[in-house]
Write a protein that holds these residues in place. Sequence first.
Motif, PDB file in Angstrom:
ATOM      1  N   LYS A 111       0.716  -1.145   0.340  1.00 40.36           N
ATOM      2  CA  LYS A 111      -0.096  -0.394  -0.204  1.00 40.36           C
ATOM      3  C   LYS A 111       0.924   1.121  -0.119  1.00 40.36           C
ATOM      4  O   LYS A 111       0.432   2.629  -0.907  1.00 40.36           O
ATOM      5  CB  LYS A 111      -0.578  -0.316   0.911  1.00 40.36           C
ATOM      6  N   THR A 112       1.883   1.141   0.948  1.00 36.71           N
ATOM      7  CA  THR A 112       2.658   2.203   0.301  1.00 36.71           C
ATOM      8  C   THR A 112       4.276   1.452  -0.596  1.00 36.71           C
ATOM      9  O   THR A 112       4.367   0.497  -0.190  1.00 36.71           O
ATOM     10  CB  THR A 112       3.663   2.636   1.609  1.00 36.71           C
ATOM     11  N   ALA A 113       5.245   3.392  -0.561  1.00 35.92           N
ATOM     12  CA  ALA A 113       6.087   2.454  -1.610  1.00 35.92           C
ATOM     13  C   ALA A 113       7.341   2.130  -0.373  1.00 35.92           C
ATOM     14  O   ALA A 113       8.537   1.677  -1.085  1.00 35.92           O
ATOM     15  CB  ALA A 113       6.664   3.206  -2.065  1.00 35.92           C
ATOM     16  N   LYS A 114       7.179   1.584   1.221  1.00 37.94           N
ATOM     17  CA  LYS A 114       8.199   1.856   1.918  1.00 37.94           C
ATOM     18  C   LYS A 114       8.809   0.424   1.616  1.00 37.94           C
ATOM     19  O   LYS A 114       8.418  -0.486   1.263  1.00 37.94           O
ATOM     20  CB  LYS A 114       7.907   1.311   3.200  1.00 37.94           C
ATOM     21  N   GLY A 115      10.420   0.460   1.343  1.00 36.60           N
ATOM     22  CA  GLY A 115      11.202  -0.215   1.012  1.00 36.60           C
ATOM     23  C   GLY A 115      11.202  -0.947  -0.154  1.00 36.60           C
ATOM     24  O   GLY A 115      11.699  -2.426  -0.269  1.00 36.60           O
ATOM     25  N   MET A 116      10.831  -0.558  -1.513  1.00 42.01           N
ATOM     26  CA  MET A 116      10.237  -0.841  -2.291  1.00 42.01           C
ATOM     27  C   MET A 116      11.377   0.056  -3.301  1.00 42.01           C
ATOM     28  O   MET A 116      11.053   1.212  -3.316  1.00 42.01           O
ATOM     29  CB  MET A 116       8.327  -1.142  -3.389  1.00 42.01           C
ATOM     30  N   THR A 117      11.819  -0.097  -5.005  1.00 39.94           N
ATOM     31  CA  THR A 117      12.349   0.569  -5.582  1.00 39.94           C
ATOM     32  C   THR A 117      11.100   1.231  -6.392  1.00 39.94           C
ATOM     33  O   THR A 117       9.620   0.715  -6.165  1.00 39.94           O
ATOM     34  CB  THR A 117      12.836   0.316  -6.485  1.00 39.94           C
ATOM     35  N   GLU A 118      10.930   2.259  -6.840  1.00 38.62           N
ATOM     36  CA  GLU A 118      10.111   2.908  -7.966  1.00 38.62           C
ATOM     37  C   GLU A 118       9.267   2.185  -8.707  1.00 38.62           C
ATOM     38  O   GLU A 118       8.379   2.156  -8.756  1.00 38.62           O
ATOM     39  CB  GLU A 118      10.691   3.651  -8.800  1.00 38.62           C
ATOM     40  N   ASP A 119      10.445   0.535  -9.035  1.00 40.91           N
ATOM     41  CA  ASP A 119      10.093  -0.009 -10.603  1.00 40.91           C
ATOM     42  C   ASP A 119       8.923  -1.029  -9.594  1.00 40.91           C
ATOM     43  O   ASP A 119       7.912  -0.907 -10.244  1.00 40.91           O
ATOM     44  CB  ASP A 119      11.447  -0.781 -10.559  1.00 40.91           C
ATOM     45  N   TYR A 129       7.424  -0.486  -6.979  1.00 45.90           N
ATOM     46  CA  TYR A 129       6.270   0.244  -6.921  1.00 45.90           C
ATOM     47  C   TYR A 129       5.226   0.419  -7.461  1.00 45.90           C
ATOM     48  O   TYR A 129       3.818   0.038  -7.295  1.00 45.90           O
ATOM     49  CB  TYR A 129       6.317   1.427  -6.179  1.00 45.90           C
ATOM     50  N   LEU A 130       5.957   0.815  -8.578  1.00 47.83           N
ATOM     51  CA  LEU A 130       4.837   1.022 -10.149  1.00 47.83           C
ATOM     52  C   LEU A 130       4.331  -0.310 -10.183  1.00 47.83           C
ATOM     53  O   LEU A 130       3.327  -0.732 -11.129  1.00 47.83           O
ATOM     54  CB  LEU A 130       5.530   1.572 -11.005  1.00 47.83           C
ATOM     55  N   SER A 131       4.735  -1.980 -10.288  1.00 52.78           N
ATOM     56  CA  SER A 131       4.515  -2.855 -10.470  1.00 52.78           C
ATOM     57  C   SER A 131       3.388  -3.674  -9.547  1.00 52.78           C
ATOM     58  O   SER A 131       2.685  -4.756  -9.303  1.00 52.78           O
ATOM     59  CB  SER A 131       5.765  -3.350 -10.865  1.00 52.78           C
ATOM     60  N   ARG A 132       3.636  -2.759  -8.198  1.00 54.98           N
ATOM     61  CA  ARG A 132       2.799  -4.229  -7.151  1.00 54.98           C
ATOM     62  C   ARG A 132       3.288  -5.458  -6.790  1.00 54.98           C
ATOM     63  O   ARG A 132       2.902  -6.441  -6.450  1.00 54.98           O
ATOM     64  CB  ARG A 132       1.737  -4.096  -6.520  1.00 54.98           C
ATOM     65  N   MET A 133       4.739  -5.143  -7.476  1.00 52.51           N
ATOM     66  CA  MET A 133       5.259  -6.557  -7.142  1.00 52.51           C
ATOM     67  C   MET A 133       7.450  -6.596  -6.927  1.00 52.51           C
ATOM     68  O   MET A 133       7.677  -5.388  -7.911  1.00 52.51           O
ATOM     69  CB  MET A 133       5.180  -7.413  -7.943  1.00 52.51           C
ATOM     70  N   LYS A 134       7.777  -7.141  -5.714  1.00 52.37           N
ATOM     71  CA  LYS A 134       8.879  -6.841  -5.650  1.00 52.37           C
ATOM     72  C   LYS A 134       9.449  -7.969  -7.084  1.00 52.37           C
ATOM     73  O   LYS A 134       9.201  -8.766  -7.429  1.00 52.37           O
ATOM     74  CB  LYS A 134       9.367  -7.844  -4.606  1.00 52.37           C
ATOM     75  N   LYS A 135      10.997  -7.698  -6.946  1.00 51.34           N
ATOM     76  CA  LYS A 135      11.832  -8.492  -8.192  1.00 51.34           C
ATOM     77  C   LYS A 135      12.006  -9.633  -7.119  1.00 51.34           C
ATOM     78  O   LYS A 135      11.977 -10.603  -7.957  1.00 51.34           O
ATOM     79  CB  LYS A 135      12.978  -7.590  -7.703  1.00 51.34           C
ATOM     80  N   THR A 136      11.696  -9.521  -6.085  1.00 53.68           N
ATOM     81  CA  THR A 136      11.986 -11.099  -5.458  1.00 53.68           C
ATOM     82  C   THR A 136      10.905 -11.749  -4.814  1.00 53.68           C
ATOM     83  O   THR A 136      11.261 -13.380  -5.224  1.00 53.68           O
ATOM     84  CB  THR A 136      12.824 -11.140  -4.026  1.00 53.68           C
ATOM     85  N   ASP A 137       9.252 -11.527  -5.362  1.00 50.25           N
ATOM     86  CA  ASP A 137       8.579 -12.173  -5.484  1.00 50.25           C
ATOM     87  C   ASP A 137       8.321 -12.895  -6.963  1.00 50.25           C
ATOM     88  O   ASP A 137       8.081 -12.814  -7.893  1.00 50.25           O
ATOM     89  CB  ASP A 137       7.301 -11.106  -5.759  1.00 50.25           C
ATOM     90  N   LYS A 138       7.761 -14.297  -6.487  1.00 42.90           N
ATOM     91  CA  LYS A 138       6.909 -15.588  -7.427  1.00 42.90           C
ATOM     92  C   LYS A 138       6.232 -15.755  -7.103  1.00 42.90           C
ATOM     93  O   LYS A 138       5.257 -16.025  -6.197  1.00 42.90           O
ATOM     94  CB  LYS A 138       8.036 -16.315  -6.916  1.00 42.90           C
ATOM     95  N   LEU A 139       5.046 -15.763  -8.547  1.00 44.96           N
ATOM     96  CA  LEU A 139       4.118 -16.726  -8.569  1.00 44.96           C
ATOM     97  C   LEU A 139       3.536 -17.941  -8.329  1.00 44.96           C
ATOM     98  O   LEU A 139       5.004 -18.500  -8.045  1.00 44.96           O
ATOM     99  CB  LEU A 139       3.089 -16.325  -9.568  1.00 44.96           C
ATOM    100  N   ILE A 140       2.842 -18.480  -7.628  1.00 43.79           N
ATOM    101  CA  ILE A 140       2.465 -20.127  -7.867  1.00 43.79           C
ATOM    102  C   ILE A 140       2.461 -21.311  -9.028  1.00 43.79           C
ATOM    103  O   ILE A 140       1.722 -20.064  -9.589  1.00 43.79           O
ATOM    104  CB  ILE A 140       1.890 -20.528  -6.786  1.00 43.79           C
ATOM    105  N   PRO A 141       3.582 -21.708  -9.738  1.00 43.39           N
ATOM    106  CA  PRO A 141       3.508 -22.326 -11.233  1.00 43.39           C
ATOM    107  C   PRO A 141       1.644 -22.585 -11.286  1.00 43.39           C
ATOM    108  O   PRO A 141       1.467 -23.381 -10.339  1.00 43.39           O
ATOM    109  CB  PRO A 141       3.957 -23.005 -11.946  1.00 43.39           C
ATOM    110  N   VAL A 142       0.987 -22.802 -12.079  1.00 38.78           N
ATOM    111  CA  VAL A 142       0.016 -23.529 -12.554  1.00 38.78           C
ATOM    112  C   VAL A 142       0.028 -24.853 -13.785  1.00 38.78           C
ATOM    113  O   VAL A 142      -0.042 -24.556 -14.692  1.00 38.78           O
ATOM    114  CB  VAL A 142      -1.738 -22.651 -12.605  1.00 38.78           C
ATOM    115  N   ILE A 143      -0.609 -25.828 -13.112  1.00 40.98           N
ATOM    116  CA  ILE A 143      -0.597 -27.180 -14.623  1.00 40.98           C
ATOM    117  C   ILE A 143      -2.219 -27.864 -14.440  1.00 40.98           C
ATOM    118  O   ILE A 143      -2.607 -27.460 -13.072  1.00 40.98           O
ATOM    119  CB  ILE A 143       0.059 -28.407 -13.911  1.00 40.98           C
TER     120      ILE A 143
END
Length: 331
Positions: A123-131, A133-147
Amino acid sequence: MRRKSEKLQADTVVKNYWSNNEQFADFFNAVLFDGKQVIKPDELEDVDTGESSVFEHRQYIESIRAARDNVKIRKKSTAYEVELVMLGMEGQERIHYAMPMRVMGYDYGTYKKQYDQNAAAYKTAKGMTEDEYLSRMKKTDKLIPVITVVVYYGEKPWDGALSLHGMLHIPTEMKSFVNDYQMHLVEARKNDLRFHNINNQDLFHLLAILLDKSEKTVNIKEKAIRYAREHEVEKTVIMTAAGAANCRMDYDLVQRKGDADMCTVFEETRKEGIAQGLAEGEKIGEAKGIIETGYEFGLSKDDILERLQNKLDISVQKAQEYLSMFGKQIR
């Protein structure tokens, strides 16, 4: 607990069968790993539980449950982290020529809901880079794969596309630039899957027999009954095979009596066929009377068709069939 007034449906029986972790794991091992026991039953977790440690957002859980036939999370602990994979199963009774696109939509919806849930935490940009925060996703975040695996329970060989490319007219020189989406399909009527679970073996053997319409019904009946008796097939497997193969059974009656064998399947199917035949015969007689009366009173063809639809609660196509059947005779 299921209400007494609710009727146990064929699709419910099939879904209940695949809710079993041993059978579900064995199926995906057969499809994905040629029978090698990679996925263990105790690694599977239902997605549709309110106490899920994987998905805590109730709306997300409910939307996944509504969209899928059977879904489970494979959760495996490694030395460094927990590996998560979502496994989805879609049952299909008829050929659907847009199925690759439907599967793509199911999978996209699952990824999108994961992303939305993840993004809601930022909800805030705290601890996030500009990119980030714009993505609403950290570079290290990963989604769960689906089969997703589609299980086709129809009698005819599947002749639809198996990928998105199969649904498109693509100029040859542009084909490599158009993203494809593969669909994993299993035909219940004919496959070479290697099952270890005895119930899965029996289920697909029975389906191969029941869905083989090159055989006469009497031969199908004899083969199915003989197989079920020789292999002492469990009641749940017989009911699942009957449901998947669209054999009409009174499941509630079977539940009350506590017995289900292949004789029961064919006897219930025979009774259903007789009942349908009697009902159709009654409708034909009524249709003839309506048509006769209509012509006697000088009604137009459209008026008679409308009366047939309203009186018999049938489609316009069926009404036209009846009119073609008796109209010329009466006039």
